[in-house]
Design a protein around this motif. Structure first.
Motif, PDB file in Angstrom:
ATOM      1  N   ILE A 168      36.437 -20.960 -21.324  1.00 33.81           N
ATOM      2  CA  ILE A 168      35.214 -21.511 -21.927  1.00 33.81           C
ATOM      3  C   ILE A 168      34.936 -22.911 -21.388  1.00 33.81           C
ATOM      4  O   ILE A 168      33.789 -23.254 -21.053  1.00 33.81           O
ATOM      5  CB  ILE A 168      35.359 -21.537 -23.462  1.00 33.81           C
ATOM      6  CG1 ILE A 168      35.402 -20.109 -24.004  1.00 33.81           C
ATOM      7  CG2 ILE A 168      34.217 -22.315 -24.107  1.00 33.81           C
ATOM      8  CD1 ILE A 168      35.742 -20.009 -25.473  1.00 33.81           C
ATOM      9  N   ASN A 169      35.974 -23.733 -21.270  1.00 36.23           N
ATOM     10  CA  ASN A 169      35.789 -25.090 -20.754  1.00 36.23           C
ATOM     11  C   ASN A 169      35.272 -25.074 -19.321  1.00 36.23           C
ATOM     12  O   ASN A 169      34.458 -25.913 -18.933  1.00 36.23           O
ATOM     13  CB  ASN A 169      37.102 -25.867 -20.831  1.00 36.23           C
ATOM     14  CG  ASN A 169      37.500 -26.207 -22.258  1.00 36.23           C
ATOM     15  OD1 ASN A 169      36.661 -26.209 -23.157  1.00 36.23           O
ATOM     16  ND2 ASN A 169      38.775 -26.479 -22.474  1.00 36.23           N
ATOM     17  N   ALA A 170      35.759 -24.116 -18.530  1.00 35.43           N
ATOM     18  CA  ALA A 170      35.280 -23.994 -17.147  1.00 35.43           C
ATOM     19  C   ALA A 170      33.805 -23.610 -17.124  1.00 35.43           C
ATOM     20  O   ALA A 170      33.019 -24.133 -16.321  1.00 35.43           O
ATOM     21  CB  ALA A 170      36.117 -22.954 -16.401  1.00 35.43           C
ATOM     22  N   LEU A 171      33.415 -22.699 -17.989  1.00 35.05           N
ATOM     23  CA  LEU A 171      32.005 -22.297 -18.066  1.00 35.05           C
ATOM     24  C   LEU A 171      31.131 -23.473 -18.491  1.00 35.05           C
ATOM     25  O   LEU A 171      30.044 -23.694 -17.943  1.00 35.05           O
ATOM     26  CB  LEU A 171      31.851 -21.140 -19.050  1.00 35.05           C
ATOM     27  CG  LEU A 171      32.474 -19.803 -18.635  1.00 35.05           C
ATOM     28  CD1 LEU A 171      32.506 -18.835 -19.818  1.00 35.05           C
ATOM     29  CD2 LEU A 171      31.690 -19.176 -17.474  1.00 35.05           C
ATOM     30  N   ARG A 196      28.555 -15.743 -24.350  1.00 40.95           N
ATOM     31  CA  ARG A 196      28.546 -15.351 -25.766  1.00 40.95           C
ATOM     32  C   ARG A 196      29.954 -14.939 -26.158  1.00 40.95           C
ATOM     33  O   ARG A 196      30.667 -14.275 -25.380  1.00 40.95           O
ATOM     34  CB  ARG A 196      27.584 -14.182 -26.012  1.00 40.95           C
ATOM     35  CG  ARG A 196      26.116 -14.552 -25.859  1.00 40.95           C
ATOM     36  CD  ARG A 196      25.634 -15.519 -26.945  1.00 40.95           C
ATOM     37  NE  ARG A 196      25.701 -14.952 -28.275  1.00 40.95           N
ATOM     38  CZ  ARG A 196      24.702 -14.272 -28.837  1.00 40.95           C
ATOM     39  NH1 ARG A 196      23.571 -14.066 -28.187  1.00 40.95           N
ATOM     40  NH2 ARG A 196      24.833 -13.809 -30.068  1.00 40.95           N
ATOM     41  N   LEU A 197      30.357 -15.313 -27.374  1.00 36.73           N
ATOM     42  CA  LEU A 197      31.658 -14.952 -27.929  1.00 36.73           C
ATOM     43  C   LEU A 197      31.448 -13.991 -29.085  1.00 36.73           C
ATOM     44  O   LEU A 197      30.586 -14.215 -29.943  1.00 36.73           O
ATOM     45  CB  LEU A 197      32.398 -16.187 -28.431  1.00 36.73           C
ATOM     46  CG  LEU A 197      32.721 -17.302 -27.428  1.00 36.73           C
ATOM     47  CD1 LEU A 197      33.381 -18.463 -28.152  1.00 36.73           C
ATOM     48  CD2 LEU A 197      33.623 -16.785 -26.331  1.00 36.73           C
ATOM     49  N   ARG A 230      35.930 -11.378 -39.894  1.00 33.35           N
ATOM     50  CA  ARG A 230      37.115 -12.238 -39.999  1.00 33.35           C
ATOM     51  C   ARG A 230      37.571 -12.698 -38.631  1.00 33.35           C
ATOM     52  O   ARG A 230      37.892 -13.869 -38.416  1.00 33.35           O
ATOM     53  CB  ARG A 230      38.246 -11.481 -40.685  1.00 33.35           C
ATOM     54  CG  ARG A 230      38.090 -11.313 -42.181  1.00 33.35           C
ATOM     55  CD  ARG A 230      39.236 -10.505 -42.742  1.00 33.35           C
ATOM     56  NE  ARG A 230      39.271  -9.168 -42.158  1.00 33.35           N
ATOM     57  CZ  ARG A 230      40.316  -8.365 -42.193  1.00 33.35           C
ATOM     58  NH1 ARG A 230      41.428  -8.769 -42.753  1.00 33.35           N
ATOM     59  NH2 ARG A 230      40.258  -7.163 -41.671  1.00 33.35           N
ATOM     60  N   ALA A 231      37.589 -11.743 -37.666  1.00 33.36           N
ATOM     61  CA  ALA A 231      38.032 -12.086 -36.314  1.00 33.36           C
ATOM     62  C   ALA A 231      37.048 -13.047 -35.648  1.00 33.36           C
ATOM     63  O   ALA A 231      37.450 -13.961 -34.913  1.00 33.36           O
ATOM     64  CB  ALA A 231      38.177 -10.813 -35.482  1.00 33.36           C
ATOM     65  N   ALA A 232      35.755 -12.862 -35.899  1.00 36.75           N
ATOM     66  CA  ALA A 232      34.750 -13.753 -35.321  1.00 36.75           C
ATOM     67  C   ALA A 232      34.906 -15.173 -35.869  1.00 36.75           C
ATOM     68  O   ALA A 232      34.774 -16.163 -35.133  1.00 36.75           O
ATOM     69  CB  ALA A 232      33.354 -13.217 -35.611  1.00 36.75           C
ATOM     70  N   LYS A 233      35.202 -15.264 -37.162  1.00 38.28           N
ATOM     71  CA  LYS A 233      35.392 -16.576 -37.768  1.00 38.28           C
ATOM     72  C   LYS A 233      36.613 -17.275 -37.170  1.00 38.28           C
ATOM     73  O   LYS A 233      36.565 -18.470 -36.853  1.00 38.28           O
ATOM     74  CB  LYS A 233      35.565 -16.422 -39.278  1.00 38.28           C
ATOM     75  CG  LYS A 233      35.673 -17.744 -40.022  1.00 38.28           C
ATOM     76  CD  LYS A 233      35.808 -17.518 -41.527  1.00 38.28           C
ATOM     77  CE  LYS A 233      35.929 -18.840 -42.263  1.00 38.28           C
ATOM     78  NZ  LYS A 233      36.098 -18.646 -43.723  1.00 38.28           N
ATOM     79  N   ARG A 234      37.687 -16.539 -36.991  1.00 31.95           N
ATOM     80  CA  ARG A 234      38.893 -17.103 -36.374  1.00 31.95           C
ATOM     81  C   ARG A 234      38.609 -17.547 -34.944  1.00 31.95           C
ATOM     82  O   ARG A 234      39.076 -18.603 -34.502  1.00 31.95           O
ATOM     83  CB  ARG A 234      40.021 -16.074 -36.370  1.00 31.95           C
ATOM     84  CG  ARG A 234      40.685 -15.856 -37.721  1.00 31.95           C
ATOM     85  CD  ARG A 234      41.742 -14.776 -37.628  1.00 31.95           C
ATOM     86  NE  ARG A 234      42.681 -15.036 -36.560  1.00 31.95           N
ATOM     87  CZ  ARG A 234      43.392 -14.106 -35.934  1.00 31.95           C
ATOM     88  NH1 ARG A 234      43.249 -12.837 -36.269  1.00 31.95           N
ATOM     89  NH2 ARG A 234      44.236 -14.419 -34.997  1.00 31.95           N
ATOM     90  N   ALA A 237      38.994 -21.304 -33.510  1.00 27.60           N
ATOM     91  CA  ALA A 237      39.975 -21.573 -32.449  1.00 27.60           C
ATOM     92  C   ALA A 237      39.334 -22.225 -31.226  1.00 27.60           C
ATOM     93  O   ALA A 237      39.976 -23.027 -30.542  1.00 27.60           O
ATOM     94  CB  ALA A 237      40.664 -20.276 -32.048  1.00 27.60           C
ATOM     95  N   THR A 238      38.085 -21.887 -30.939  1.00 19.40           N
ATOM     96  CA  THR A 238      37.442 -22.364 -29.708  1.00 19.40           C
ATOM     97  C   THR A 238      36.452 -23.494 -29.932  1.00 19.40           C
ATOM     98  O   THR A 238      36.069 -24.177 -28.974  1.00 19.40           O
ATOM     99  CB  THR A 238      36.693 -21.206 -29.019  1.00 19.40           C
ATOM    100  OG1 THR A 238      35.648 -20.734 -29.890  1.00 19.40           O
ATOM    101  CG2 THR A 238      37.641 -20.070 -28.683  1.00 19.40           C
ATOM    102  N   GLY A 239      36.027 -23.677 -31.186  1.00 16.36           N
ATOM    103  CA  GLY A 239      35.016 -24.684 -31.445  1.00 16.36           C
ATOM    104  C   GLY A 239      33.626 -24.270 -31.001  1.00 16.36           C
ATOM    105  O   GLY A 239      32.705 -25.095 -30.939  1.00 16.36           O
TER     106      GLY A 239
END
Length: 732
Positions: free
Chosen positions: A374-377, A385-386, A392-396, A400-402
């Motif tokens: 993500i930082n490279a992008l 898009r993430l 629940r998984a999307a919230k985590r 985790a990535t900000g």
């Protein structure tokens, strides 16, 4: 048969599955003395609509003397009768029979109209607006609710005669309305196709009671579809022709292979099923029978993924001349992280390969590697898009990535009709799509995801391939890994651990077929031995209620999640939910409501078990019941700090969540996890199941049971084979 009429005093027992009821009623007129209890009531039993105290009902049936319970009336026919007293009318209106009428409103209406209340509701409903203090909007709502309820009530009585529970009857009426009786009589098997929650088994019971022959064409057709759907629920995208015929023959109890084969061929000709000869991974020819949904999802997924993999990259010029060691080194230094060569390779692969997979167990650096992608992008101003399969998984993922992350359904713009707003005609306008927890993606969702990705866009799948496969049909992540179309990185170096921490270490030991360390010398992994299932269940409750809060100062409702391998048994999901509900939320002062055979109480921990896009709550979301409004027939549930309202008729979307199954825990992460593990769970003692459960724990993992059960689970790596043609199509 005799007929008795009276007012219902209390419901002693009600089975939502078949409507079987035991109730006490005060009869009108003369009743034999030996049938009455001391309080003047009589016992009535039988299958009937869900009734409520205060209702006046006419029962037709026979008296019988039960050896244990004494004289009872077995009802064959049930007919609600309008009450004849003002108190009876108030109780009747406030019983929940009409949504929106509670005790206060009912009393206000009856005080105004007296004994004529029900007659006015039937004949002159507009006069309800005459009631002092009653808002016009509420009056209109009550008039409509009364009319709808009366029609539905008669329909429910008709359906109840065929063994349909009142909850299911409400759902059927919601689908067909006033045409319910006609449609069910024409073809009861249509219920299995058109009404959620009524499968072939229930439709078949109705049909048999209606006199439909066991070898009727409609029954065989419905049975074949049911057999194929049942196999899909077990994870298969198709069934070999003979397997399907054998399954259907056993299910239908039809000993006529020629008739079954002819019915199958007719369905293929009609387009209801698809028959295609495919090549298995072992290079064997299989006559595969598909439901159209899975056939087009499988063939479409293969076509779209190959197209993405073989199309040039939209970011090709950006990365073509990169000095990768220097670029990645500077990126890591800027973000204050250290990347192994394997992680650096994974970052480069995601940015340069059209399709990439990042897999590995807990603590191996998947999140750090993903963050560097993500930082490279971001460094090159590339769009992405993430997404994850569950809320629940999307919230985590977002935490985790900000970065903003969503469910796949939301990213694709899921519509109420079941389609998606984002598809091949209006795809995602981004350079890369990244999907976390990819082991949970089933074939149908994967197909809709691929349709929404432009051929020049990159696709990165992140997940632990050793966890349980998707609940839905297919084995997507493993098939993509084995296809050769994706650049695959399997991280295997453990980073996230401390000297006295065993969660990550034991998870990897289990995954490698080794027994975990269970000497209770660590600070985060404990094993409590108990062989008796009932005593093990009691121990689980004690650990959750007393020991964990005492040792770690945690909240047993918010911080602890019990995860069980099976639903049945003393230490199964169902029994543990009941026990934990009593232990953690058993106050007698709490408002409660029993619906669909389950007791819900204010303060209960509940889980959403279906995606509901109107309410914006999704399968796997966990919340707390903050209130139960008996006047409005509603639950108020707090989900992620937001209030969500459920009508009592929507209760099938919620389940108690003090204890959940391992499959339902996927995509979630909990501070403390407690796992009962007994030999009685033998059918579900598999390595990937116990591995998945352990990896849900962030701070503490507690096992309760026997070493033998743990040994069986660790040693059983025979994951049930799924019939799937995706891998073969990807390699074709």
């Amino acid at each position: 048969m005799e007929t008795i009429t009276g007012s219902i005093e209390r419901i002693t027992f009600y089975n939502d599955e078949n409507g079987y009821t035991v109730l006490r009623m005060t009869p009108e007129g003369r009743i034999t003395a030996d049938a009455k209890a001391r309080d003047g009531t009589v016992t009535v039993v039988g299958s009937m609509p869900e009734l409520a105290p205060g209702e006046t009902v006419e029962f037709s049936g026979v008296w019988f003397n039960d050896p244990k319970w004494g004289m009872q009336f077995r009802a064959e026919m049930v007919r609600p009768v309008p009450p004849a007293t003002t108190d009876g009318i108030i109780n009747y209106l406030a019983s929940g029979i009409v949504k929106g009428i509670g005790p206060v409103t009912a009393e206000r209406i009856v005080n105004h109209f007296g004994l004529k209340t029900l007659d006015i509701l039937d004949r002159e409903p507009h006069r309800i607006e005459e009631v002092p203090g009653l808002k016009s909007s509420l009056a209109q709502a009550l008039v409509k609710a009364w009319a709808d309820n009366q029609a539905m009530r008669q329909t429910m009585i008709f359906l109840q005669g065929y063994g349909i529970s009142s909850r299911m009857a409400v759902r059927i009426y919601g689908e067909y309305g006033e045409e319910t009786v006609t449609r069910v009589q024409e073809d009861p098997y249509r219920l299995a196709d058109e009404v959620f929650g009524i499968g072939f088994i229930k439709a078949d019971v109705i049909a048999q009671k209606m006199g439909v022959p066991t070898d009727a064409p409609n029954r065989i057709r419905a049975g074949l579809l049911y057999a194929l759907n049942k196999l899909a629920q077990e994870g298969h995208t198709f069934a070999p022709r003979q397997v399907l015929l054998n399954t259907a023959a056993e299910l239908l109890k039809v000993d006529n292979p020629t008739r079954l084969a002819a019915a199958l061929d007719a369905q293929v000709i009609a387009g209801e099923l698809i028959l295609q000869t495919i090549v298995s991974p072992a290079r064997e020819l299989i006559e595969a029978v598909y439901l159209p949904l899975y056939f087009y999802s499988e063939t479409g997924s293969a076509d779209y993924l190959r197209k993405i993999a073989h199309s040039p990259s939209i970011m090709g010029a950006v990365w073509k001349k990169k000095d990768w060691p220097r670029f990645l080194g500077e990126l890591a230094k800027k973000n204050n992280v250290s990347l192994t060569e394997q992680q650096q390779g994974a970052v480069q692969a995601a940015l340069t390969s059209k399709v990439s997979v990042l897999t590995g167990g807990p603590g191996t650096g998947k999140t750090t590697t993903l963050q560097m992608v993500i930082n490279a992008l971001l460094a090159e101003s590339r769009s992405f898009r993430l997404a994850s399969p569950t809320g629940r998984a999307a919230k985590r993922l977002s935490e985790a990535t900000g970065q903003v992350a969503s469910t796949i359904h939301r990213m694709l713009g899921y519509m109420p009709d079941g389609g998606f707003d984002v598809d091949e005609d209006d795809p995602l306008e981004v350079d890369m799509v990244i999907v976390d927890e990819s082991s949970m993606i089933d074939l149908v969702l994967f197909y809709n995801l691929l349709k929404a990705i432009r051929p020049h866009t990159h696709l990165m799948l992140v997940g632990d391939v050793d966890q349980l496969p998707s609940v839905g049909a297919g084995n997507v992540l493993r098939d993509v890994i084995d296809s050769g179309l994706a650049h695959v990185t399997r991280l295997d170096t453990i980073f996230r651990q401390s000297e006295d921490s065993l969660i990550v270490v034991n998870a990897h030991r289990v995954n490698h077929g080794e027994m975990p360390q269970v000497n209770n010398q660590s600070t985060d992994f404990f094993f409590f031995r108990e062989e008796d299932p009932a005593l093990a269940a009691e121990l689980v409750v004690d650990i959750v209620q007393n020991r964990l809060p005492g040792k770690f100062g945690v909240n047993p409702l918010d911080d602890v999640q019990v995860i069980a391998p099976m639903y049945r048994g003393p230490a199964g999901v169902n029994a543990l939910n009941d026990s934990l509900q009593i232990a953690l939320n058993g106050s007698s002062r709490v408002v409660e409501k029993k619906l669909a055979g389950r007791l819900f109480r204010a303060g209960d921990k509940v889980m959403q078990i279906r995606n509901n896009y109107e309410k914006e709550v999704f399968n796997g979301d966990i919340g707390r019941i903050s209130g139960i409004n008996l006047d409005e027939n509603q639950f108020e549930v707090i989900m992620d700090g937001r209030y969500v309202y459920y009508d009592f008729s929507e209760v099938d979307e919620l389940t108690l969540a003090y204890c959940i199954s391992t499959h339902r825990s996927q995509g979630g992460e909990y501070p403390i996890v407690v796992i009962p593990l007994l030999t009685q769970h033998y059918m579900m003692l598999q390595r990937n199941l116990i591995y998945t459960a352990i990896t849900r724990a962030k701070r503490v993992c507690v096992l309760v049971g026997t070493h033998k059960a743990l040994h069986i689970a660790v040693g059983n790596n025979k994951v049930a084979e799924r019939y799937s043609g995706l891998l073969g199509r990807l390699k074709d």
